[in-house]
Write a protein that holds these residues in place. Sequence first.
Motif, mmCIF file in Angstrom:
data_model
loop_
_atom_site.group_PDB
_atom_site.id
_atom_site.type_symbol
_atom_site.label_atom_id
_atom_site.label_comp_id
_atom_site.label_asym_id
_atom_site.label_seq_id
_atom_site.Cartn_x
_atom_site.Cartn_y
_atom_site.Cartn_z
ATOM 1 N N LEU A 230 0.753 6.793 -8.321
ATOM 2 C CA LEU A 230 2.066 6.022 -8.808
ATOM 3 C C LEU A 230 1.700 4.781 -8.701
ATOM 4 O O LEU A 230 1.335 4.142 -7.779
ATOM 5 N N LEU A 231 2.128 3.928 -9.808
ATOM 6 C CA LEU A 231 1.767 2.513 -9.871
ATOM 7 C C LEU A 231 3.289 1.665 -9.569
ATOM 8 O O LEU A 231 3.254 0.682 -9.078
ATOM 9 N N ALA A 232 4.251 2.196 -10.649
ATOM 10 C CA ALA A 232 5.209 1.161 -10.842
ATOM 11 C C ALA A 232 6.529 1.842 -10.977
ATOM 12 O O ALA A 232 6.596 3.047 -11.307
ATOM 13 N N VAL A 233 7.685 1.313 -10.727
ATOM 14 C CA VAL A 233 9.204 1.882 -10.843
ATOM 15 C C VAL A 233 9.985 1.001 -11.738
ATOM 16 O O VAL A 233 9.611 -0.069 -11.441
ATOM 17 N N GLY A 234 10.623 1.316 -12.716
ATOM 18 C CA GLY A 234 11.626 0.709 -13.353
ATOM 19 C C GLY A 234 11.281 0.523 -14.567
ATOM 20 O O GLY A 234 10.424 0.933 -15.281
ATOM 21 N N GLY A 235 12.077 -0.718 -15.297
ATOM 22 C CA GLY A 235 11.838 -1.125 -16.642
ATOM 23 C C GLY A 235 12.451 -0.135 -17.646
ATOM 24 O O GLY A 235 13.446 0.317 -17.397
ATOM 25 N N ASP A 236 11.717 -0.095 -18.660
ATOM 26 C CA ASP A 236 12.343 0.683 -19.768
ATOM 27 C C ASP A 236 11.229 1.383 -20.751
ATOM 28 O O ASP A 236 9.915 1.061 -20.498
ATOM 29 N N LEU A 237 11.614 1.955 -21.792
ATOM 30 C CA LEU A 237 10.856 2.898 -22.612
ATOM 31 C C LEU A 237 10.700 2.217 -23.916
ATOM 32 O O LEU A 237 10.442 2.880 -25.009
ATOM 33 N N SER A 238 10.660 0.946 -24.167
ATOM 34 C CA SER A 238 10.725 0.240 -25.432
ATOM 35 C C SER A 238 9.278 0.151 -25.797
ATOM 36 O O SER A 238 8.450 0.354 -25.177
ATOM 37 N N PRO A 239 9.102 0.048 -27.153
ATOM 38 C CA PRO A 239 7.705 -0.040 -27.638
ATOM 39 C C PRO A 239 6.684 -0.810 -26.965
ATOM 40 O O PRO A 239 5.601 -0.627 -26.853
ATOM 41 N N VAL A 240 7.374 -2.090 -26.743
ATOM 42 C CA VAL A 240 6.270 -2.992 -26.229
ATOM 43 C C VAL A 240 5.800 -2.697 -24.977
ATOM 44 O O VAL A 240 4.820 -2.655 -24.415
ATOM 45 N N ARG A 241 6.732 -2.103 -24.075
ATOM 46 C CA ARG A 241 6.655 -1.778 -22.688
ATOM 47 C C ARG A 241 5.449 -0.507 -22.672
ATOM 48 O O ARG A 241 4.526 -0.530 -22.116
ATOM 49 N N ARG B 289 0.723 -1.229 0.094
ATOM 50 C CA ARG B 289 -0.127 -0.296 0.078
ATOM 51 C C ARG B 289 0.883 1.181 -0.208
ATOM 52 O O ARG B 289 0.452 2.417 -0.554
ATOM 53 N N HIS B 290 2.057 1.359 0.454
ATOM 54 C CA HIS B 290 3.059 2.346 0.478
ATOM 55 C C HIS B 290 4.173 2.373 -0.615
ATOM 56 O O HIS B 290 4.708 3.462 -0.464
ATOM 57 N N HIS B 291 4.173 1.321 -1.335
ATOM 58 C CA HIS B 291 5.505 1.331 -2.321
ATOM 59 C C HIS B 291 4.942 0.960 -3.809
ATOM 60 O O HIS B 291 4.071 -0.065 -3.719
ATOM 61 N N PRO B 292 5.539 1.546 -4.833
ATOM 62 C CA PRO B 292 5.242 1.131 -6.101
ATOM 63 C C PRO B 292 5.887 -0.193 -6.469
ATOM 64 O O PRO B 292 6.884 -0.786 -5.797
ATOM 65 N N TYR B 293 5.202 -1.028 -7.277
ATOM 66 C CA TYR B 293 5.607 -2.169 -7.899
ATOM 67 C C TYR B 293 6.764 -1.890 -8.532
ATOM 68 O O TYR B 293 7.056 -1.159 -9.338
ATOM 69 N N LEU B 294 7.777 -2.862 -8.605
ATOM 70 C CA LEU B 294 9.116 -2.888 -9.347
ATOM 71 C C LEU B 294 8.844 -3.763 -10.579
ATOM 72 O O LEU B 294 8.597 -4.862 -10.389
ATOM 73 N N LEU B 295 9.051 -3.208 -11.687
ATOM 74 C CA LEU B 295 8.736 -3.976 -13.068
ATOM 75 C C LEU B 295 9.854 -4.805 -13.173
ATOM 76 O O LEU B 295 11.211 -4.653 -12.759
ATOM 77 N N GLY B 296 9.520 -5.823 -14.022
ATOM 78 C CA GLY B 296 10.506 -6.880 -14.437
ATOM 79 C C GLY B 296 11.415 -6.261 -15.328
ATOM 80 O O GLY B 296 11.206 -5.304 -16.126
ATOM 81 N N GLU B 297 12.760 -6.783 -15.655
ATOM 82 C CA GLU B 297 13.547 -6.381 -16.626
ATOM 83 C C GLU B 297 13.060 -6.796 -17.937
ATOM 84 O O GLU B 297 13.438 -5.895 -18.823
ATOM 85 N N ALA B 298 12.471 -7.547 -18.373
ATOM 86 C CA ALA B 298 12.045 -8.123 -19.569
ATOM 87 C C ALA B 298 11.060 -6.809 -20.121
ATOM 88 O O ALA B 298 10.228 -6.515 -19.308
ATOM 89 N N SER B 299 11.296 -6.445 -21.555
ATOM 90 C CA SER B 299 10.273 -5.437 -21.759
ATOM 91 C C SER B 299 8.822 -5.818 -21.988
ATOM 92 O O SER B 299 7.951 -4.891 -21.640
ATOM 93 N N ASP B 300 8.580 -6.952 -22.125
ATOM 94 C CA ASP B 300 7.153 -7.579 -22.256
ATOM 95 C C ASP B 300 6.691 -7.973 -20.714
ATOM 96 O O ASP B 300 5.561 -8.638 -20.493
ATOM 97 N N SER B 301 7.563 -7.847 -19.629
ATOM 98 C CA SER B 301 7.128 -8.319 -18.231
ATOM 99 C C SER B 301 5.738 -7.266 -18.002
ATOM 100 O O SER B 301 5.680 -6.114 -18.226
#
Length: 249
Positions: A30-41, A3-15
């Motif tokens: 605020l929902l999540a942190v991390g990942g990348d800016l790939s088109p799939v993501r 309830r107090h921290h955003p979700y940490l995204l997986g490294e794979a672009s399609d995670s």
Amino acid sequence: MSRHHPYLLGEASDSPFPPAELALREPDGLLAVGGDLSPVRLLNAYAGGIFPWFSHGQPLLWWSPAPRMVFHTKQLHLSSRFRRSLRASPWQIRADTAFPEVMLACAQAPRPGQDGTWITPDMHHAYVALHHLGHAHSVEVYEAEKLVGGIYGVAIGRMFFGESMFSARSGGSKVALAALAATLARWGWPLIDAQVENPHLVRMGATHLGRAEFLQHVRRLAHEPGKIGSWAPYFGDIPASTLARPAAP
């Protein structure tokens, strides 16, 4: 998800992203942190009602605020005075003829109460790549060959997610947004996501949708047939003077 921290995204672009319903109340959305800016993501994010927003030096942050500001494409408002000013306007409106330039102009536009821009070089590169794939689009307003206003965003299915707009001449962004809304209305696209409230958007007719209602619309519209590829042939050259007429009910 805590309830107090955003979700940490997986490294794979399609995670996968967590459901937007799990976004934090503080800071709002605020929902999540991390990942990348790939088109799939990026496409997965928007299809789930989620968008990236972060400043230079911050980690990549993903948001889904509530309530959500939207435009109903048939209800965008231009004042009678502004419409009258367009009757003799020499401006022409096109689409997807200057996407990188519109993004750059949006990044450089001064914003009251903001120091700097969230449109970082990495964001610019990512959305230009999405544009080349036919999923990100811009609407440009020209005076002769000079760019005087514009808007850009992401289209998935029959849903358009507005990202930013700018004016190099007074009213340039209004004209770009109005032309976009009118065109989407003709195509049967009912909504433009405007993300978060500001007074300018409210004056033009933006309204709130609760998270559940917004996500219901997005999840339905994102799976309907859309228009992938350049929108330039669909727009052609639209005289801004045509926007002087009141919108059809």
